[in-house]
Design an enzyme around this catalytic site. Sequence first.
Site, PDB file in Angstrom:
ATOM      1  N   LYS A 167       0.818  -1.218   0.000  1.00  0.00           N
ATOM      2  CA  LYS A 167       0.000   0.000   0.000  1.00  0.00           C
ATOM      3  C   LYS A 167       0.847   1.260   0.000  1.00  0.00           C
ATOM      4  O   LYS A 167       0.496   2.262  -0.628  1.00  0.00           O
ATOM      5  CB  LYS A 167      -0.931   0.010   1.206  1.00  0.00           C
ATOM      6  CG  LYS A 167      -0.188  -0.084   2.530  1.00  0.00           C
ATOM      7  CD  LYS A 167      -1.111  -0.324   3.682  1.00  0.00           C
ATOM      8  CE  LYS A 167      -0.335  -0.658   4.944  1.00  0.00           C
ATOM      9  NZ  LYS A 167       0.302  -1.985   4.890  1.00  0.00           N
ATOM     10  N   GLU A 201      -5.091  -5.636  -5.122  1.00  0.00           N
ATOM     11  CA  GLU A 201      -6.171  -5.969  -4.192  1.00  0.00           C
ATOM     12  C   GLU A 201      -5.678  -6.124  -2.753  1.00  0.00           C
ATOM     13  O   GLU A 201      -6.322  -5.663  -1.810  1.00  0.00           O
ATOM     14  CB  GLU A 201      -6.861  -7.259  -4.629  1.00  0.00           C
ATOM     15  CG  GLU A 201      -8.071  -7.636  -3.782  1.00  0.00           C
ATOM     16  CD  GLU A 201      -9.207  -6.632  -3.920  1.00  0.00           C
ATOM     17  OE1 GLU A 201      -9.483  -5.908  -2.929  1.00  0.00           O
ATOM     18  OE2 GLU A 201      -9.815  -6.559  -4.993  1.00  0.00           O
ATOM     19  N   ASP A 221      -0.866   4.581   8.015  1.00  0.00           N
ATOM     20  CA  ASP A 221      -1.241   3.394   7.256  1.00  0.00           C
ATOM     21  C   ASP A 221      -2.626   3.556   6.656  1.00  0.00           C
ATOM     22  O   ASP A 221      -2.860   3.244   5.477  1.00  0.00           O
ATOM     23  CB  ASP A 221      -1.201   2.172   8.178  1.00  0.00           C
ATOM     24  CG  ASP A 221      -1.749   0.921   7.525  1.00  0.00           C
ATOM     25  OD1 ASP A 221      -0.995   0.256   6.800  1.00  0.00           O
ATOM     26  OD2 ASP A 221      -2.939   0.607   7.755  1.00  0.00           O
ATOM     27  N   LYS A 254      -4.036   3.783   2.526  1.00  0.00           N
ATOM     28  CA  LYS A 254      -5.145   2.996   1.981  1.00  0.00           C
ATOM     29  C   LYS A 254      -6.257   3.882   1.437  1.00  0.00           C
ATOM     30  O   LYS A 254      -6.850   3.586   0.392  1.00  0.00           O
ATOM     31  CB  LYS A 254      -5.685   2.064   3.070  1.00  0.00           C
ATOM     32  CG  LYS A 254      -4.669   1.005   3.496  1.00  0.00           C
ATOM     33  CD  LYS A 254      -5.133   0.246   4.724  1.00  0.00           C
ATOM     34  CE  LYS A 254      -4.103  -0.792   5.159  1.00  0.00           C
ATOM     35  NZ  LYS A 254      -4.474  -1.475   6.408  1.00  0.00           N
TER      36      LYS A 254
END
Length: 432
Positions: A102, A126, A198, A202
């Site tokens: 990510k 994904e 984080d 995303k």
Amino acid sequence: MAFKIGLLGLGTVGSGVAKILLDRQGRHPLLGEMEITRVGVRSPDKPRDVDLPQNIFTTDLEAIATDPAIDIVVELIGGTDRAYKLIMQAINHGKHVVTANKAVIARYGAEIFTAAKEKGVYVMIEAAVCGGIPVIQALKQALGANRIKSVMGIVNGTTNYILTRMHREGGDFEPILAEAQKLGYAEADPTADVDGLDAADKMAILASLAFGDRIKLEDIYCEGIRQITSTDIAFADEMGYVIKLLGIAQHTETARETALDIRVHPVMVPTSHALASIHGVTNAVRIEGEPIGELVLSGPGAGSGATASAVVADIINVVATLRANPSNINLTMGCTHQHYAKVQSIADSINLFYVRLVVLNQPGVIGAIGTCFGQHKVSLESIVQKHIHDGMASIAVITQKCQESNFRNALKEIGELNAIDSIPTVIRLLAA
């Protein structure tokens, strides 16, 4: 002829991917058309719980990215700079890429997807968001007929685990974080998780897919959970809320412009809301679209099994598409985003707020606080004084919807009042 797979990394997720590719019984038949050809690792002689021929291991990861015999490179080493270099090498050598990274996609996605489009290869991501939850595929394919209005979710399992335990046990942040680290739910350096970084990575990816524009990571407002205390958890519970770290991405319109509102921060969520019942390390994403309405996807957001499941699903999708249409890029799988979105400043966002103040227990304090808010166009839903101790009192204030800049200006003025000892906590709310 089998499609040849090159694995970059054989850690927790890489081992999970290899096990699925080797154990094909009862799984998708296309797994029988795949072969792990080379595996890049730091220590080829290290004992591993996956049965692979010793001669396919190498410490030369660049050789895998450039090997003409390899069709699909699976990047699972993590980090940013080296992973970016390897991904770009693979693309420039005409290879399809599957990654769970990510951070590299959030920071270098524009360069990666531009290069992939020019080379006519796929980059599949994904596993980069929410582990085993198929939210990327949902946004790119299953919900392709919808106008997406908002994407909101619990996209970090570590913070959700900490907040869940704080709610259930009445504990404070630091000791529960320490226990989460001992149990392996939090990293030794928890900064990326507990400070919201984080989750911001995303949300940059999800917002780009949902709204069709590239997102600059630095445009996303980011706030973590370090300031949340057991007192705030208790206040929230009394008022019918639970505190969650949410990623939010939605369209917003003002008199001046239309933009995207993308942010990560703690939110008081009504107990009736779909995300309020998501506990522990579980992730969940709520998508609102037209005509579908509201859709919630929930499941394991990390771990070997969940992430490996998503990685192998991406490999299968690439192989299936190449089998059906080897010469043309499938636009529902590739990336077509070219322009950068206009992202609204947090100062211009409209929110409800909870604010906790510690004040001198004396007459006129609540009135002074209410006056300051009113002078800055902030209307109050409720203001409650409680927990009087040693001449001090805690005051909990809930505002009506207001502009963030007005709220912050009012709070600055309130903080300068003589009767105010401190303003420990400010949390935004979702409307009930």
